[in-house]
Design a protein around this motif. Structure first.
Motif, PDB file in Angstrom:
ATOM      1  N   SER A  59       1.218  -1.306  -0.198  1.00 31.68           N
ATOM      2  CA  SER A  59      -0.223  -0.063   0.516  1.00 31.68           C
ATOM      3  C   SER A  59       0.304   1.527  -0.018  1.00 31.68           C
ATOM      4  CB  SER A  59      -0.581   0.114   1.428  1.00 31.68           C
ATOM      5  OG  SER A  59      -0.021   0.635   2.319  1.00 31.68           O
ATOM      6  N   GLY A  60       0.058   2.672   0.018  1.00 28.17           N
ATOM      7  CA  GLY A  60       1.124   3.876  -0.351  1.00 28.17           C
ATOM      8  C   GLY A  60       1.475   4.150   1.216  1.00 28.17           C
ATOM      9  N   THR A  61       0.831   3.432   2.146  1.00 25.21           N
ATOM     10  CA  THR A  61       1.636   3.399   3.806  1.00 25.21           C
ATOM     11  C   THR A  61       2.681   2.921   4.139  1.00 25.21           C
ATOM     12  OG1 THR A  61      -1.097   3.793   4.517  1.00 25.21           O
ATOM     13  CG2 THR A  61       0.274   3.491   5.921  1.00 25.21           C
ATOM     14  N   THR A  85      -2.220  16.457   4.975  1.00 24.14           N
ATOM     15  CA  THR A  85      -2.751  15.184   4.521  1.00 24.14           C
ATOM     16  C   THR A  85      -3.402  14.199   4.680  1.00 24.14           C
ATOM     17  OG1 THR A  85      -0.823  13.842   3.903  1.00 24.14           O
ATOM     18  CG2 THR A  85      -0.998  14.960   6.008  1.00 24.14           C
ATOM     19  N   PHE A  86      -2.995  13.051   4.428  1.00 22.59           N
ATOM     20  CA  PHE A  86      -4.014  12.236   4.781  1.00 22.59           C
ATOM     21  C   PHE A  86      -3.497  11.138   5.656  1.00 22.59           C
ATOM     22  CE2 PHE A  86      -4.927   7.172   4.212  1.00 22.59           C
ATOM     23  CZ  PHE A  86      -5.956   7.435   4.872  1.00 22.59           C
ATOM     24  N   ALA A  88      -1.429   9.011   6.544  1.00 19.54           N
ATOM     25  CA  ALA A  88      -0.840   8.150   6.765  1.00 19.54           C
ATOM     26  C   ALA A  88       1.023   8.725   6.860  1.00 19.54           C
ATOM     27  CB  ALA A  88      -1.161   7.117   5.497  1.00 19.54           C
ATOM     28  N   VAL A 131       4.411  15.951   0.965  1.00 18.72           N
ATOM     29  CA  VAL A 131       3.138  16.003  -0.170  1.00 18.72           C
ATOM     30  C   VAL A 131       2.419  16.434  -1.398  1.00 18.72           C
ATOM     31  CG1 VAL A 131       1.275  15.450   0.546  1.00 18.72           C
ATOM     32  CG2 VAL A 131       2.986  14.657   2.507  1.00 18.72           C
ATOM     33  N   ASP A 157       6.062  11.933  -0.688  1.00 12.95           N
ATOM     34  CA  ASP A 157       4.947  10.996  -0.434  1.00 12.95           C
ATOM     35  C   ASP A 157       3.526  11.633  -1.505  1.00 12.95           C
ATOM     36  OD1 ASP A 157       2.609  10.283   0.175  1.00 12.95           O
ATOM     37  OD2 ASP A 157       2.301  11.152   2.116  1.00 12.95           O
ATOM     38  N   ALA A 159       1.649   9.838  -2.626  1.00 13.28           N
ATOM     39  CA  ALA A 159       0.778   8.831  -3.145  1.00 13.28           C
ATOM     40  C   ALA A 159      -0.759   9.154  -4.085  1.00 13.28           C
ATOM     41  CB  ALA A 159      -0.114   8.847  -1.781  1.00 13.28           C
ATOM     42  N   GLN A 160      -0.398  10.861  -4.046  1.00 12.51           N
ATOM     43  CA  GLN A 160      -1.363  11.292  -5.031  1.00 12.51           C
ATOM     44  C   GLN A 160      -1.715  12.237  -6.611  1.00 12.51           C
ATOM     45  OE1 GLN A 160      -3.827  14.642  -2.194  1.00 12.51           O
ATOM     46  NE2 GLN A 160      -3.805  12.654  -0.906  1.00 12.51           N
ATOM     47  N   SER A 181       0.799   5.518  -3.792  1.00  8.03           N
ATOM     48  CA  SER A 181      -0.478   4.542  -3.753  1.00  8.03           C
ATOM     49  C   SER A 181      -0.736   4.574  -5.021  1.00  8.03           C
ATOM     50  CB  SER A 181      -1.575   5.425  -2.825  1.00  8.03           C
ATOM     51  OG  SER A 181      -2.247   4.748  -2.672  1.00  8.03           O
ATOM     52  N   LYS A 186      -7.307   6.157  -6.361  1.00  7.67           N
ATOM     53  CA  LYS A 186      -5.685   7.301  -6.916  1.00  7.67           C
ATOM     54  C   LYS A 186      -6.065   7.756  -8.443  1.00  7.67           C
ATOM     55  CE  LYS A 186      -3.902   7.744  -3.171  1.00  7.67           C
ATOM     56  NZ  LYS A 186      -5.078   8.573  -1.865  1.00  7.67           N
ATOM     57  N   TYR A 310      -8.212  18.024   3.643  1.00  8.18           N
ATOM     58  CA  TYR A 310      -8.813  17.055   5.031  1.00  8.18           C
ATOM     59  C   TYR A 310      -9.933  17.874   5.986  1.00  8.18           C
ATOM     60  CZ  TYR A 310      -6.271  13.588   1.952  1.00  8.18           C
ATOM     61  OH  TYR A 310      -6.412  12.713   1.436  1.00  8.18           O
TER      62      TYR A 310
HETATM   63  C1  PLP Z   1      -0.706  11.515   0.800  1.00  6.12           C
HETATM   64  C2  PLP Z   1      -1.415  10.320   1.248  1.00  6.12           C
HETATM   65  N1  PLP Z   1      -0.608   9.537   1.703  1.00  6.12           N
HETATM   66  C3  PLP Z   1      -0.486   8.382   2.254  1.00  6.12           C
HETATM   67  C4  PLP Z   1      -1.635   6.928   2.279  1.00  6.12           C
HETATM   68  C5  PLP Z   1      -1.715   6.413   1.308  1.00  6.12           C
HETATM   69  O1  PLP Z   1      -1.902   5.436   0.844  1.00  6.12           O
HETATM   70  P1  PLP Z   1      -2.828   3.544   0.924  1.00  6.12           P
HETATM   71  O2  PLP Z   1      -4.040   4.180   0.933  1.00  6.12           O
HETATM   72  O3  PLP Z   1      -2.787   2.723  -0.171  1.00  6.12           O
HETATM   73  O4  PLP Z   1      -2.110   3.659   2.434  1.00  6.12           O
HETATM   74  C6  PLP Z   1      -2.616   8.237   0.508  1.00  6.12           C
HETATM   75  C7  PLP Z   1      -4.017   7.425   0.399  1.00  6.12           C
HETATM   76  O5  PLP Z   1      -5.142   7.763   1.027  1.00  6.12           O
HETATM   77  C8  PLP Z   1      -2.641   9.294   1.157  1.00  6.12           C
HETATM   78  O6  PLP Z   1      -3.549  10.753   0.168  1.00  6.12           O
END
Ligand code: PLP
Length: 362
Positions: A59-61, A85-86, A88, A131, A157, A159-160, A181, A186, A310
């Motif tokens: 996963s992205g996390t 940010t998210f 994670a 990010v 990061d 992910a987006q 991610s 995504k 967010y």
């Molecule tokens: C900025 C950001 N970082 C990390 C993640 C984590 O990715 P994942 O959901 O694949 O674990 C996300 C995804 O939602 C994200 O938007």
């Protein structure tokens, strides 16, 4: 009929033969873990980004966690990052016992404000993690220069932002490590969880590969502490099929975003800026609005879903607010109250977009 927030069904219909063929191939060969599609995807993503190494992960996390582990982040270390940010992004720092140090954001791009980073560097700082929010890379040259000056690794990061460009170079290949991610929503998503790490550093790549499989350097030889962090072969097969029209999808997202920009310039709606030297892949199309709750309710009643990316900066979240000052990022605090994301998919029709804009400006 309500408009989908993200239209994954239309995308599936467009790619159905390729996706099914790719999945069937995995079902036939049966190598569900680390099958040939894993390497094929890593090779294709390396070529796409220009990075020397790509390591797919669960996963992205997991990509962020494995990256920090590969850098040897220890309890008490400080990592400079954004609170907007998210979760994670911060979660992985705290999981390793390290401390997130939050830097405020730019009010127009909502990305970390590079000019405020250096003042937060201490002897304990061990990395910077930006990010690329909503699909746009932050001020990478400025951040990389600070990282270089202080001899710190820099993690994007992304992910987006997979597919986005910064001064002609691809996101994920702009710093020491890039993490993305493949979460279904995504820009490049699979049908479950998935992610990838990118780097040009041989020893970091090796560490990430080993950490991904329980720190194993050879079968049952565990030279470091690791995790079970592999991406499933079937999910790699889905991403391989989706790569076929990915560039078209990015162009569509950018065309639709441009149309939103043009239609929304009047009125009280604020737009997120995209700097002229980079592109966004619009993982979200986010605007700034007054009286968000009432607006979301009104749009929902008109069959238009919205989301908030967010609502609360991470330094105000119950699990994290004791770790860092919660009022040291006033811009993130204000922006979090106003952001609202609108439906965005490569297949969003002009007719549906007109309906969204009409309801928003009514
Ligand atoms: C900025 C950001 N970082 C990390 C993640 C984590 O990715 P994942 O959901 O694949 O674990 C996300 C995804 O939602 C994200 O938007």
């Amino acid at each position: 009929m309500s408009i989908p927030f993200i239209d994954l069904k239309a995308q599936y219909r467009a790619l159905q033969p390729q996706i099914q063929e790719r999945i069937n191939r995995v079902l036939e060969h049966g190598q569900y873990i680390m099958g040939p599609e894993v390497k094929e995807l890593e090779d294709k993503l390396q070529a796409y980004t220009g990075a020397k190494h790509c390591i797919t992960v669960a996963s992205g996390t997991e990509a962020l966690l494995i990256s920090l582990m590969a850098l040897g982040i220890q309890p008490g270390d400080e990592i400079i990052t954004t609170p907007f940010t998210f979760v994670a992004t911060t979660e992985v720092i705290v999981l390793l016992g390290a401390k997130p140090v939050f830097v405020d954001i730019e009010p127009d791009t909502c990305n970390i404000d590079a000019r405020k980073i250096e003042a937060k560097i201490t002897k304990k700082t061990k990395a910077i993690m930006s990010v690329s929010l909503y699909g746009q890379v932050a001020d990478m040259d400025e951040i990389n220069a600070i990282a270089k000056k202080h001899n710190l690794p820099m993690i994007e990061d992304a992910a987006q932002s997979f597919g986005a460009e910064y001064k002609g170079k691809k996101s994920c290949n702009l710093s020491t490590i890039g993490c993305t991610s493949f979460f279904p929503s995504k820009p490049l998503g699979c049908y479950g969880d998935g992610g990838a790490i990118f780097t040009n550093d041989e020893s970091i790549a090796l560490a990430c590969r080993e950490i991904r499989v329980h720190g194993q350097s050879q079968r049952y030889v565990h030279t470091r502490v690791g995790v079970g962090g592999r991406m499933d072969t079937i999910q790699c097969a889905v991403v391989l099929a989706k790569l076929e029209r990915f560039d078209w999808e990015i162009a569509q997202r950018q065309r639709i975003a441009q149309r939103y920009h043009e239609l929304l310039t009047a009125g009280e709606i604020g737009l997120v800026s995209v700097r002229p030297d980079r592109t966004s892949v619009y993982a979200q199309y986010t605007v700034l609005v007054p009286d968000r709750d009432a607006l979301q309710k009104r749009l929902s009643e008109a069959g238009i879903p919205t989301a908030v990316h967010y609502p609360v900066p991470l330094n105000e979240q119950p699990a994290y607010k004791h770790l860092c000052c919660s009022d040291c990022t006033p811009i993130a605090q204000q922006i979090a109250k106003r952001v609202m994301s609108l439906p965005m998919s490569p297949d969003l029709s002009a007719e549906d977009q007109d309906k969204i804009v009409g309801a928003l400006l009514a």
